[in-house]
Scaffold this motif. Sequence first.
Motif, PDB file in Angstrom:
ATOM      1  N   GLU A 157       0.814  -1.209   0.000  1.00  0.00           N
ATOM      2  CA  GLU A 157       0.000   0.000   0.000  1.00  0.00           C
ATOM      3  C   GLU A 157       0.854   1.268   0.000  1.00  0.00           C
ATOM      4  OE1 GLU A 157      -3.554   0.302   2.352  1.00  0.00           O
ATOM      5  OE2 GLU A 157      -3.454  -1.816   2.901  1.00  0.00           O
ATOM      6  N   ARG A 158       2.172   1.087   0.032  1.00  0.00           N
ATOM      7  CA  ARG A 158       3.098   2.220   0.016  1.00  0.00           C
ATOM      8  C   ARG A 158       4.328   1.832  -0.802  1.00  0.00           C
ATOM      9  NH1 ARG A 158       3.433   6.026   3.723  1.00  0.00           N
ATOM     10  NH2 ARG A 158       5.688   5.844   3.574  1.00  0.00           N
ATOM     11  N   PHE A 159       5.103   2.837  -1.173  1.00  0.00           N
ATOM     12  CA  PHE A 159       6.390   2.581  -1.828  1.00  0.00           C
ATOM     13  C   PHE A 159       7.356   3.642  -1.305  1.00  0.00           C
ATOM     14  CE2 PHE A 159       9.648   2.406  -5.062  1.00  0.00           C
ATOM     15  CZ  PHE A 159       9.667   1.075  -5.435  1.00  0.00           C
ATOM     16  N   SER A 160       8.325   3.193  -0.509  1.00  0.00           N
ATOM     17  CA  SER A 160       9.258   4.142   0.099  1.00  0.00           C
ATOM     18  C   SER A 160      10.570   4.182  -0.677  1.00  0.00           C
ATOM     19  CB  SER A 160       9.534   3.771   1.565  1.00  0.00           C
ATOM     20  OG  SER A 160       8.405   4.081   2.352  1.00  0.00           O
ATOM     21  N   ASP A 181       3.597  -2.529   3.231  1.00  0.00           N
ATOM     22  CA  ASP A 181       2.187  -2.489   3.579  1.00  0.00           C
ATOM     23  C   ASP A 181       1.884  -1.159   4.276  1.00  0.00           C
ATOM     24  OD1 ASP A 181       2.964  -2.725   6.252  1.00  0.00           O
ATOM     25  OD2 ASP A 181       2.235  -4.777   6.490  1.00  0.00           O
ATOM     26  N   ARG A 182       0.643  -0.941   4.677  1.00  0.00           N
ATOM     27  CA  ARG A 182       0.282   0.378   5.213  1.00  0.00           C
ATOM     28  C   ARG A 182       0.985   0.710   6.525  1.00  0.00           C
ATOM     29  NH1 ARG A 182      -5.787   1.225   6.337  1.00  0.00           N
ATOM     30  NH2 ARG A 182      -5.890   0.432   4.209  1.00  0.00           N
ATOM     31  N   ALA A 241      -0.288   4.510  -1.715  1.00  0.00           N
ATOM     32  CA  ALA A 241      -1.038   5.610  -1.099  1.00  0.00           C
ATOM     33  C   ALA A 241      -0.204   6.873  -0.929  1.00  0.00           C
ATOM     34  CB  ALA A 241      -1.597   5.168   0.253  1.00  0.00           C
ATOM     35  N   ASN A 242       1.112   6.733  -0.842  1.00  0.00           N
ATOM     36  CA  ASN A 242       1.975   7.907  -0.709  1.00  0.00           C
ATOM     37  C   ASN A 242       2.419   8.449  -2.065  1.00  0.00           C
ATOM     38  OD1 ASN A 242       3.581   5.520  -0.998  1.00  0.00           O
ATOM     39  ND2 ASN A 242       5.391   6.670  -0.363  1.00  0.00           N
ATOM     40  N   GLN A 482      -1.741   7.035  14.212  1.00  0.00           N
ATOM     41  CA  GLN A 482      -3.027   7.167  13.529  1.00  0.00           C
ATOM     42  C   GLN A 482      -3.217   6.063  12.490  1.00  0.00           C
ATOM     43  OE1 GLN A 482      -3.169  11.273  12.154  1.00  0.00           O
ATOM     44  NE2 GLN A 482      -3.850  11.991  14.158  1.00  0.00           N
ATOM     45  N   GLU A 483      -2.906   4.839  12.921  1.00  0.00           N
ATOM     46  CA  GLU A 483      -3.113   3.616  12.139  1.00  0.00           C
ATOM     47  C   GLU A 483      -2.275   3.563  10.870  1.00  0.00           C
ATOM     48  OE1 GLU A 483      -7.212   2.629  11.580  1.00  0.00           O
ATOM     49  OE2 GLU A 483      -7.716   2.871  13.695  1.00  0.00           O
ATOM     50  N   ARG A 484      -1.180   4.281  10.828  1.00  0.00           N
ATOM     51  CA  ARG A 484      -0.298   4.276   9.662  1.00  0.00           C
ATOM     52  C   ARG A 484       1.163   4.254  10.114  1.00  0.00           C
ATOM     53  NH1 ARG A 484      -4.482   3.613   7.313  1.00  0.00           N
ATOM     54  NH2 ARG A 484      -5.181   4.469   5.317  1.00  0.00           N
TER      55      ARG A 484
END
Length: 623
Positions: A157-160, A181-182, A241-242, A482-484
């Motif tokens: 859900e992310r790519f850093s 993941d998130r 998401a980012n 905050q759940e992230r």
Amino acid sequence: MALRITKDAHAHCSMHRQFAYELVWLPEKNYIPGTEVELRAGNFRQHYEWKMHRIDMERSEVLFSPHISKAGPDVFQNRKQRIVLRARLLQMVPKGEPVAIQLLATPSLFAGMDLDLFVWIREPNSAWADKSAEAGGPLLKEAGEGCRLTVQAGPVERFSVYSHPVPGVDGKVRTCMVPEDRYGNPSSFAQAVTVSWTWMSETAFALMTSSRILLLDAPKKLEKVTVNIRMDDLSLDENIANGVVDGDNLVVIGNPVLAQAKQGLLPAFGDIHWHTEEAGGADGGRPMTEALTSARDALNMNFAAPSDHSPELSEWERTVRAIDAFNADDSFAVFYGWENSTNRGHENYYFTMADHAAVCGGSAGFKPGDLETSTNQLDALDDGFKSFLAVPHHTNSVATLKKDGVPAWYQYNWMEPRDYRRLVEIVQNRGNQEKNDYTDAWRGLVHNQSASVQDALRTGHRLGFTGGTDNHVGWPGRVIYQERKSVILTGVWTERVERDSLFQTLWNRHTWAVCDTRAIVWFELNGVLMGGVLRIAAGEELTAAIEIEAETPLQSIEIISEGQTVWASSSSSPHVELQVPLGTFRRSTHFYLRALQRDGGFMYASPIFVEEGSFAHDGSVSP
């Protein structure tokens, strides 16, 4: 005999999802009715991280479980006992005959925080037993193997994109591209995804399913990696998401990278406050080797130091072996540390020698104790062993865990300043510790405990700032907010990415704390770098120099002195370079910098301490 999994839920990290397991217990001998059976977690952190919703065992009456508490320990007792289920057998259970157990659980938000379960037995006493004896015999752990409930990363859900903030000695910029993941756990795409990245106007492509490490050429000016991922390549469960939508692509931009050192100093990032399973009742959940691997290869840190609770003897030996195995000059520096937790404050000790006198239970006999006793022991160390740092953390917090209304520990007791207490963790998992009241943007989770960083500065402590996670799951740098995913690190200006150089720059307080950004921050006052001491004549002009390379435009930039904002601005650009007049010097004081990005990331640069004198210096002295 053993405890086995007959239906594995193959859990992934989730905030709310409940996974159903079916287990079978194969008793190691015949047990009569009235025998008490317990399932216990392998260590406290596993027990804490997994949330049990329901557990049932056939042929038994449940006495203690997530939904029943007829006979069970209180929350303090269960920190040590780690009981998941206590049941009393209602029928004879023959040796080796399967007993079914059903379990419903939500796993940890951190991948690899697996849950080990073991069987403990208490057999009932005979009717002719001494009436003064306990209701049952001794509680014994069965010799058979337990079972392990595993937790993996969730869907991507992310790519850093994390780059070292300056080229290394090899002239390359080490960059980690990590699908996550998130919650920030390194994950894998369901199928290979085409990823392109642009660096210095050159673009390259690769098929990726999991993390990838790049070695990019040194830039000629400030650069950031730009990554493009085609949305059509992602599965229905995947997202970035980012990322920012650009046509058919999701675009992720990396952190700023300088072309070269600044005034002979290199920017570097790391986390020096996190815990593993090596010591302190396995209060970190994962092995130190896995923790250091993730620090180096997932978050691409330049340095790290562990801080397990009071490791002694074999625990310390294992810690030293892991640290020395990962320590690599000019690449990934690792130094020694441990935490002393008292009921009047927690602090970590750091040093560069494995046999330092400040080792827990080491050559000087230093043992953890209450804060005052520990301070007296540290004061008594021979002058030859003063090359250590004590760094207090969550100073303005009080434990939420209470017994009869009494917290397990209180806010930090800021006693008389000590030279070795030169740093303070200003932000961590328990929130911002800067002051006693905040707006929500600054993550002020604790208020009005009168032991904040500003309270300490006000009473004469000269403290630089660090950011640390206090992560107890063996994942340095990461917390959940905050759940992230959220990342908290310490930035430093150092001559080398090497153990002794890094310790020296921490001693000199050339540090800044960052939360959800890898902004590069330079803060000077009349030529004295953050953390230093400026000596100046009364009536002389004070001028601050600010240089920030942030990740997004800045909502606010403030200079703080004695708890008050003395200058403030904002910037529509992530690049800031300013000269700020601060009036004339009148009395001893301090100034520090804080800034808030438009995306919520923030940073704190260490104070510069100003006093009357005939010359200026930056505090760069050896311990």
